[in-house]
Design a protein around this motif. Sequence first.
Motif, PDB file in Angstrom:
ATOM      1  N   PHE A  86     -33.802 -14.345 -39.468  1.00 59.77           N
ATOM      2  CA  PHE A  86     -33.511 -13.641 -38.216  1.00 59.77           C
ATOM      3  C   PHE A  86     -33.744 -12.149 -38.360  1.00 59.77           C
ATOM      4  O   PHE A  86     -33.904 -11.437 -37.393  1.00 59.77           O
ATOM      5  CB  PHE A  86     -32.054 -13.862 -37.779  1.00 59.77           C
TER       6      PHE A  86
ATOM      7  N   PRO B 173     -37.618 -18.246 -38.797  1.00 58.27           N
ATOM      8  CA  PRO B 173     -36.536 -19.228 -38.833  1.00 58.27           C
ATOM      9  C   PRO B 173     -37.109 -20.640 -38.815  1.00 58.27           C
ATOM     10  O   PRO B 173     -38.126 -20.882 -38.165  1.00 58.27           O
ATOM     11  CB  PRO B 173     -35.774 -18.970 -37.540  1.00 58.27           C
ATOM     12  N   ASN B 174     -36.485 -21.514 -39.507  1.00 60.51           N
ATOM     13  CA  ASN B 174     -37.018 -22.864 -39.580  1.00 60.51           C
ATOM     14  C   ASN B 174     -35.901 -23.857 -39.793  1.00 60.51           C
ATOM     15  O   ASN B 174     -34.812 -23.516 -40.217  1.00 60.51           O
ATOM     16  CB  ASN B 174     -38.009 -22.917 -40.745  1.00 60.51           C
ATOM     17  N   VAL B 175     -36.234 -25.113 -39.542  1.00 61.55           N
ATOM     18  CA  VAL B 175     -35.231 -26.173 -39.679  1.00 61.55           C
ATOM     19  C   VAL B 175     -34.754 -26.373 -41.110  1.00 61.55           C
ATOM     20  O   VAL B 175     -33.747 -27.030 -41.320  1.00 61.55           O
ATOM     21  CB  VAL B 175     -35.741 -27.532 -39.177  1.00 61.55           C
TER      22      VAL B 175
ATOM     23  N   ARG C 255     -33.578 -24.138 -42.926  1.00 64.42           N
ATOM     24  CA  ARG C 255     -32.424 -23.250 -43.110  1.00 64.42           C
ATOM     25  C   ARG C 255     -31.625 -23.223 -41.810  1.00 64.42           C
ATOM     26  O   ARG C 255     -31.947 -22.467 -40.900  1.00 64.42           O
ATOM     27  CB  ARG C 255     -32.903 -21.832 -43.440  1.00 64.42           C
ATOM     28  N   MET C 256     -30.623 -24.067 -41.712  1.00 62.53           N
ATOM     29  CA  MET C 256     -29.880 -24.162 -40.459  1.00 62.53           C
ATOM     30  C   MET C 256     -28.657 -23.251 -40.477  1.00 62.53           C
ATOM     31  O   MET C 256     -27.992 -23.118 -41.475  1.00 62.53           O
ATOM     32  CB  MET C 256     -29.395 -25.589 -40.243  1.00 62.53           C
ATOM     33  N   VAL C 257     -28.370 -22.671 -39.320  1.00 62.03           N
ATOM     34  CA  VAL C 257     -27.234 -21.760 -39.211  1.00 62.03           C
ATOM     35  C   VAL C 257     -26.201 -22.322 -38.238  1.00 62.03           C
ATOM     36  O   VAL C 257     -26.555 -22.817 -37.172  1.00 62.03           O
ATOM     37  CB  VAL C 257     -27.696 -20.377 -38.725  1.00 62.03           C
TER      38      VAL C 257
ATOM     39  N   PHE D 178     -23.127 -20.809 -36.211  1.00 65.07           N
ATOM     40  CA  PHE D 178     -22.725 -19.444 -35.899  1.00 65.07           C
ATOM     41  C   PHE D 178     -21.217 -19.267 -35.760  1.00 65.07           C
ATOM     42  O   PHE D 178     -20.488 -20.207 -35.451  1.00 65.07           O
ATOM     43  CB  PHE D 178     -23.383 -18.976 -34.606  1.00 65.07           C
TER      44      PHE D 178
ATOM     45  N   GLY E   4     -32.807 -30.647 -32.123  1.00 66.13           N
ATOM     46  CA  GLY E   4     -33.713 -30.297 -33.224  1.00 66.13           C
ATOM     47  C   GLY E   4     -34.816 -31.324 -33.424  1.00 66.13           C
ATOM     48  O   GLY E   4     -36.007 -31.014 -33.254  1.00 66.13           O
TER      49      GLY E   4
ATOM     50  N   VAL F 286     -37.192 -31.482 -30.311  1.00 62.16           N
ATOM     51  CA  VAL F 286     -38.049 -30.330 -30.012  1.00 62.16           C
ATOM     52  C   VAL F 286     -39.149 -30.192 -31.068  1.00 62.16           C
ATOM     53  O   VAL F 286     -40.247 -29.724 -30.786  1.00 62.16           O
ATOM     54  CB  VAL F 286     -37.219 -29.027 -29.856  1.00 62.16           C
ATOM     55  N   GLN F 287     -38.852 -30.665 -32.281  1.00 61.09           N
ATOM     56  CA  GLN F 287     -39.887 -30.638 -33.316  1.00 61.09           C
ATOM     57  C   GLN F 287     -40.809 -31.844 -33.225  1.00 61.09           C
ATOM     58  O   GLN F 287     -41.815 -31.917 -33.928  1.00 61.09           O
ATOM     59  CB  GLN F 287     -39.264 -30.679 -34.707  1.00 61.09           C
TER      60      GLN F 287
ATOM     61  N   ASN G 299     -31.042 -32.407 -38.950  1.00 61.80           N
ATOM     62  CA  ASN G 299     -32.383 -31.958 -39.324  1.00 61.80           C
ATOM     63  C   ASN G 299     -32.651 -32.042 -40.814  1.00 61.80           C
ATOM     64  O   ASN G 299     -33.726 -31.654 -41.259  1.00 61.80           O
ATOM     65  CB  ASN G 299     -32.582 -30.522 -38.868  1.00 61.80           C
TER      66      ASN G 299
END
Lengths: 274, 278
Positions: free
Chosen positions: B63, B87-89, B91-93, B95, B113, B116-117, B165
Motif C-alpha cells: 500500500f 497489493p496482491n492476494v 498478502r492479505m490485510v 484492517f 476475492g 474477482v480474480q 484466498n
Amino acid sequence: MSQSMNGERRPAKSDRLKKIFDKFFNIETLRGVSTVAVFCGLWQLVVYYEVPYLMYLPRPLDVAKKAISSAAAADYWVDWVLSLLRIFIGFIAAQVVGIPLGLAMGISRTFKEFTFPIFEILRPIPPIAWIPIAILFWPTRELSIYFLVFIGAFYIQVINVIQGVSNISLNQKLAAYSLGAKPKDIFWRILLPGSLPSIVTGMTVGMGVAWNVLIAAEMIAAQGGLGRTTWESYTNHNIPFIVVGMVSIGLAGSLCSVLLRWLGNRAMPWTKKF
Amino acid sequence: MSDPTKTPGAISIRHVDKVYDPEGVHVEAMRDCTFDISAGEFAIVVGPSGCGKTTLLNAIAGFDTITGGEIYLDGELISSTRHQIKPNVDRMVVFQNGALFPWKTVIENITYGPLVQGKMNKAEAYARAREMLDLVCLNGMENKYPEELSSGVQRRVEILRALINQPRVVMLDEPFRGLDAVAKTVMHEFLMQLFCATRRTMFFITHDLDEAIFLGHKVVILTTRPAMVKKVVTVELPWPREHKVMNSKDYLDLKGEVLEAVHEEARKAFEAGEREMA
C-alpha cells in the motif's frame, strides 16, 4: 440458491392477502389519516368563522366537489401526464449527465480541478433564474421546461455523487486491491455501490427541487400542466380549483418520492433492514 | 489446503527506513528495521502507539513505499526504494476498523476475492465459503449484511474473507481492538483454530500484551518512533494453547519480559510527546 434460505415457507394466498391488508390498515395509517382529518376540520372552522385574511379560502367540501368533478374530466389528467412527463424527462436527463460527471469529479482529482470552479460558479444560480435564457435557447417551450427541470436536479446530484465517492473508506479500496480487484472492479464493485446511498439522497433532494422548478416554469411559460392550470384558475377566479391544483401537485410530488424510495430500497437491500 | 510440509510465507525485513515527507515535515517512521518471520509462524508486532507498526504493514502489503532497505517474501524482493510490488492476494490485510463491504452479504464478502480474480466459479466459491463458515460456527450468517452483525462476528468474517484466498501471509492490524475482554478470548480461540487449520504466516499488530504472548510464536517489540527492533521474544509455550496457560509461570515470566521492554519504550514515547507539546 433458489430454495428459500431461512427456512420460511412461501405463505399461502390468504396469508398474503392478510399481509397486504395489515400493511395498509394498521395503527400507523390510522394516525396519519386522523391528522389529515383534524387538518380538514380546522380548515372548515377557519372558513366558518371567517378568519381575517383567510376569507377567500374555499370550503373543504367545495374543494372536494371540485376535485371529484375534475377527476371525471380528461383535461385534468392531461395536466398530470404533462407535468409528470416533464419531471421524468428533465430528472432522468439530470441523472444521466450528473451521475457520471460526479463520479468522474470524485475519482479524478485532475478532472475535478478543471471542472469544479466553473461548476461552483454556475451552481448558485437558482434554476428559476434560468427561465428567460432557457426560453431563448430552446426552440420549443417544452424543451425549455425539460431543461429547467434538468438544472433543478442536476447540481444537487453532482455534489452528492462527489460526496459519496469521497465517503468510501480508503480501507475498503485497499482491501479490494488486496483481494485481487483491478481498477475496473474497484469502479463497478466498490465505488459505484459505495456511493449509491449518496446517489439516492441526491435523487430524493433533486426531485424536490425539480418539482419546485417545474411549477414555477409552468406558471410562467408552459401550456398545460398542473402548475399552469393552478395559475389559470387564479386568473379565472376559480378558487376551489386553485386548491385542487395545489393538492394535486402535492400528491404528484409524493408519488415521485414514494417511487424513488422504493427504487432506493430495491437497489440497496443492505440499508433497508434498519 | 496446499502441501502442509512446505508452507510458503517467509518474510524478511532488511534495514527498512521510512521517512514521510522528506523535503517538508520529515517524519521518520522507521529506521533500520530488521527482523525475519519464518514461514508458518505467528509473529506479533507490538510497540507504542504511532511508532510505525502500520507503516511496516502497509509496506509489506504494497500500500505504501519505503525509503530505504528491502522487504522479501519467500526470497523474492517485494519492496525496496526502486521496486514496489502491488497489493496482491498473497498478502492479505485485515484492517483495524474493519473493511467489509457493507453492500455485500457475508458470503458475498467472503467470496469476493476468488470471484474477482476468477480463481473459482460461483458454486465452488460459495461451497468453500460455507465450509469455512461451518468450521467457525458461523453458518446461518451467510445472507446477513455486515451491519447486522456484532463487531466480533464482523472481524471473524473479515478474517475468513482473507483466508479463503490462501494467502502466503495474513496481516492483521489490531483486529480485536475495541472488543471487550470476554469477546477477545473467544476471538483468540477462533484465530488459533484457524491458524492450526491453515498454517498461514501471521503478521499480527497489537497493543494487548496478553494477546501477544497467548497467540504468538514470537513477539517483536518495536521502539518508539522511528521504529527499530528493540527486542524479539520467542514464546515457547506448547500449541495449541488454552486460556489457562495465562496462569503458568512461564507465561508470566514472558509477560514480565515483554512488559518491561514495552514499558521502557512507552515512557520514551510519553516523554517525546511531552517535548513535542512543550
